[in-house]
Design a protein around this motif. Structure first.
Motif, mmCIF file in Angstrom:
data_model
loop_
_atom_site.group_PDB
_atom_site.id
_atom_site.type_symbol
_atom_site.label_atom_id
_atom_site.label_comp_id
_atom_site.label_asym_id
_atom_site.label_seq_id
_atom_site.Cartn_x
_atom_site.Cartn_y
_atom_site.Cartn_z
ATOM 1 N N ARG B 24 0.873 -1.187 0.000
ATOM 2 C CA ARG B 24 0.000 0.000 0.000
ATOM 3 C C ARG B 24 0.904 1.230 0.000
ATOM 4 N NH1 ARG B 24 -4.323 0.199 4.621
ATOM 5 N NH2 ARG B 24 -5.041 -1.661 3.524
ATOM 6 N N GLN B 36 2.590 -0.790 4.184
ATOM 7 C CA GLN B 36 2.425 -2.192 4.580
ATOM 8 C C GLN B 36 2.132 -3.023 3.343
ATOM 9 O OE1 GLN B 36 -1.610 -1.711 6.792
ATOM 10 N NE2 GLN B 36 -1.771 -3.601 5.624
ATOM 11 N N THR B 39 -0.237 -8.709 4.448
ATOM 12 C CA THR B 39 -0.322 -9.380 5.753
ATOM 13 C C THR B 39 -0.514 -8.387 6.894
ATOM 14 O OG1 THR B 39 2.075 -9.404 5.857
ATOM 15 C CG2 THR B 39 1.006 -11.445 5.151
ATOM 16 N N GLY B 40 -0.156 -7.117 6.694
ATOM 17 C CA GLY B 40 -0.417 -6.098 7.705
ATOM 18 C C GLY B 40 0.757 -5.832 8.640
ATOM 19 N N ILE B 41 0.670 -4.692 9.315
ATOM 20 C CA ILE B 41 1.784 -4.189 10.123
ATOM 21 C C ILE B 41 2.127 -5.153 11.261
ATOM 22 C CG2 ILE B 41 2.477 -2.332 11.702
ATOM 23 C CD1 ILE B 41 0.832 -0.419 9.906
ATOM 24 N N MET B 42 1.101 -5.681 11.915
ATOM 25 C CA MET B 42 1.337 -6.541 13.076
ATOM 26 C C MET B 42 2.127 -7.787 12.663
ATOM 27 S SD MET B 42 -0.251 -6.113 16.203
ATOM 28 C CE MET B 42 -2.030 -6.253 16.277
ATOM 29 N N ALA B 43 1.692 -8.447 11.596
ATOM 30 C CA ALA B 43 2.377 -9.665 11.144
ATOM 31 C C ALA B 43 3.782 -9.329 10.647
ATOM 32 C CB ALA B 43 1.567 -10.340 10.039
ATOM 33 N N LEU B 241 6.756 0.624 5.906
ATOM 34 C CA LEU B 241 7.129 1.703 6.830
ATOM 35 C C LEU B 241 6.389 1.624 8.166
ATOM 36 C CD1 LEU B 241 6.909 4.669 4.311
ATOM 37 C CD2 LEU B 241 9.014 3.746 5.295
ATOM 38 N N GLY B 242 5.183 1.056 8.149
ATOM 39 C CA GLY B 242 4.394 0.974 9.379
ATOM 40 C C GLY B 242 5.115 0.144 10.427
ATOM 41 N N ASP B 245 8.328 1.638 11.760
ATOM 42 C CA ASP B 245 8.127 2.605 12.837
ATOM 43 C C ASP B 245 7.819 1.916 14.162
ATOM 44 O OD1 ASP B 245 8.029 5.366 13.660
ATOM 45 O OD2 ASP B 245 5.888 5.047 13.967
ATOM 46 N N ALA B 311 -5.804 3.184 25.485
ATOM 47 C CA ALA B 311 -5.595 3.600 24.096
ATOM 48 C C ALA B 311 -4.177 4.128 23.898
ATOM 49 C CB ALA B 311 -6.589 4.693 23.723
ATOM 50 N N PRO B 312 -3.619 3.904 22.699
ATOM 51 C CA PRO B 312 -2.295 4.462 22.422
ATOM 52 C C PRO B 312 -2.279 5.985 22.590
ATOM 53 C CG PRO B 312 -2.925 2.896 20.718
ATOM 54 C CD PRO B 312 -4.139 3.111 21.574
ATOM 55 N N PHE B 335 1.229 1.486 19.350
ATOM 56 C CA PHE B 335 0.976 0.170 19.903
ATOM 57 C C PHE B 335 2.213 -0.690 19.658
ATOM 58 C CE2 PHE B 335 -0.725 -4.160 19.672
ATOM 59 C CZ PHE B 335 -1.471 -4.201 20.850
ATOM 60 N N PRO B 337 3.478 -4.172 19.049
ATOM 61 C CA PRO B 337 2.996 -5.517 18.738
ATOM 62 C C PRO B 337 3.656 -6.612 19.582
ATOM 63 C CG PRO B 337 3.269 -4.282 16.716
ATOM 64 C CD PRO B 337 3.875 -3.444 17.814
#
Lengths: 121, 387
Positions: B24, B36, B39-43, B241-242, B245, B311-312, B335, B337
């Motif tokens: 993205r 990202q 699979t997304g930032i967390m993964a 980049l997500g 960071d 919350a963050p 947050f 992970p």
């Protein structure tokens, strides 16, 4: 039972005079991994377009707006412990709050499923 | 200033690779870069901590500083170049051995941080220096360095005709040594030039995730091929980049423009280690008076880590004391992970900066509990060579 949508990617499933509100599957995909959800207090009276909840992904916080006016009558506390439910099942078990609709005429101004599908093409 | 309007975004040599991998793409530092992948930032974050993540950091500013008129004696040339760059920064560059890399800070006259950067005594340019500065500040940094160099030295930018890759994570060394066996011999914060097929790779054992890893400079001509070769290893995934960071935040590392700026000194930023002993003793760096006084304890604020409940707390959130009075501000937060909870970096008066101090943060007008903690939030796992 019908489901309507906002331009901001909330849905509202109408069950009689109550609406079940959440974010669409498209919205959760855009947000990415959701790590925190802030829900409104039961009893909060919202006007259409008011900030009702906040959904936080790893990267950012996003406001969720009330699709119609009314009083919050129930919230999905599952999301407090398992915010990732919004990623896995946003449009069913990931519902956010129920609202007692005070202005039924506002429903007509929302998008139907086809209109929303067009928006997210 | 960086221009982030879509029309003017630069593409790195790996742009097509990111698009093909369904990255993205977002504007960042004037470039279109992936925030990202699917699979997304967390993964992606967890993958980097457990296996190896591959990052495109070509937006940063790699460059070489070489003498206009080298003597041929590389030690003498290094000494001459060190004398040119040292007045801008607080590191002992003259004392670098060939192949050593140092994290340092460009400082203004009042001791504020203009940028943080890496300086290496590079075997690729005998007698020369290899620098990597931040994307958002690189034009300004390069102008300052060129001004200091005058006629004596030339700054050769490598950001247009090179890509910079970062391979980070516990498996990074095993992955890279399959392509470049000698790279495994590099110690933490050392650097070398290596052949890979027809390409010369400049490899530093460094990074900004808290993990062991490497940063690799490669010509544009070989960038996509190297990217593909690294990704051909099942232990490697591309990371956006997500996660970059969130990894650096967990590692407690400051980010320029957020936790560092021209008003913040190295001591306030908890980067006292970057002010070398020789330079302290000589007090010959910009802002030395302030920085040395702060080092003796005359400090009004200090960068800390915060564990946040709820919350963050993100950049700009106020830090409050027990009475709800503002005492500081969050400079980056989000947050974590690896920890499954919110963390933040921010500045506080030294009296409130001790780990264990109970405070609050204001998130959307609501006070949430927070506790000062030592950083890194997640232990660093840099490769330390036993001697």
């Amino acid at each position: 039972m019908t489901t309507k949508f906002t331009q901001d990617h909330e849905y509202i499933r109408i069950e009689g005079s109550t609406g079940i509100v959440g974010i669409t599957n498209y919205a959760q995909e855009q947000l990415g991994d959701i790590v925190f959800v802030e829900l409104p207090a039961v009893g909060t009276v919202l006007k259409k377009g008011d900030e009702a909840a906040v959904v936080e992904s790893v990267k950012a916080a996003s406001e969720i707006y009330a699709p119609v006016s009314g009083e919050v009558v129930e919230v999905n506390s599952l999301l407090t412990d398992a915010p990732g439910t919004l990623n896995s099942d946003a449009e069913n078990t990931g519902w956010m709050f129920k609202i007692a609709i005070s202005e039924a005429s506002e429903i007509e101004k929302l998008l139907d499923a086809d209109g929303y599908a067009e928006l997210t093409l | 200033m960086a221009d982030n309007s879509a029309d003017n975004l630069k593409q790195t040599p790996l742009f097509e690779r990111h698009v093909a991998a369904l990255g993205r793409m977002v504007p960042f530092g004037g470039y279109a870069l992936p925030v990202q992948y699917p699979t997304g930032i967390m993964a992606e974050h967890k993958w980097t901590r457990e296996q190896a993540g591959l990052f495109d950091v070509s937006h940063m500013g790699p460059a070489f500083l070489v003498l206009a008129d080298p003597s041929g004696d590389t030690n003498a040339d290094h000494a001459t170049l060190s004398a040119i760059i040292e007045p801008l920064i607080c590191a002992d560059i003259a004392g670098l051995h060939p192949g050593q890399v140092r994290y340092t800070l460009l400082l203004n006259e009042s001791g504020g941080v203009i940028d943080d950067l890496m300086v290496a005594r590079s075997p690729a340019t005998p007698g020369g220096l290899y620098l990597v500065v931040n994307a958002g500040t690189k034009e300004h940094d390069f102008a300052l360095i060129e001004q200091a160099a005058g006629e004596r030295a030339r700054l050769i930018r490598a950001d247009e005709d090179h890509a910079l890759l970062a391979l980070q994570g516990p498996e990074a060394v095993n992955v890279l040594s399959a392509l470049v066996p000698q790279a495994a011999d590099l110690g933490f914060m050392t650097h070398g030039a290596f052949a890979w097929g027809q390409e010369e790779l400049l490899i530093s054992r460094s990074g900004y995730t808290g993990e062991d890893g490497f940063e690799i400079l490669v010509n544009n001509s070989g960038a996509s091929e190297l990217w593909d070769a690294l990704l051909a290893d099942a232990r490697v995934r591309p990371i956006g980049l997500g996660a970059r960071d969130s990894l650096r935040l967990e590692a407690g590392l400051p980010l320029y423009g957020h936790d560092l700026d021209e008003t913040i000194s190295p001591i306030e930023a908890d980067l006292g280690f970057a002010v070398s002993k020789r330079r302290r003793e000589a007090a010959d760096f910009p802002g030395a008076t302030r920085i040395l006084a702060e080092r003796e304890g005359q400090l009004s604020r200090k960068r800390v880590g915060l564990l946040v409940e709820g919350a963050p707390a993100r950049e700009g959130a106020e830090i409050l004391d027990g009475n709800g009075q503002p005492v500081g501000v969050v400079t980056s937060g989000g947050f974590a992970p690896s920890l499954g909870k919110a963390i933040a970096l921010g500045f506080l008066p030294p009296a409130l900066a001790a780990p264990g101090t109970r405070l609050q943060v204001s998130v959307r007008g609501r006070a949430q509990p927070a506790e000062v903690t030592s950083t890194p939030f997640v232990p660093h796992r840099y490769f330390r060579k036993s001697l």
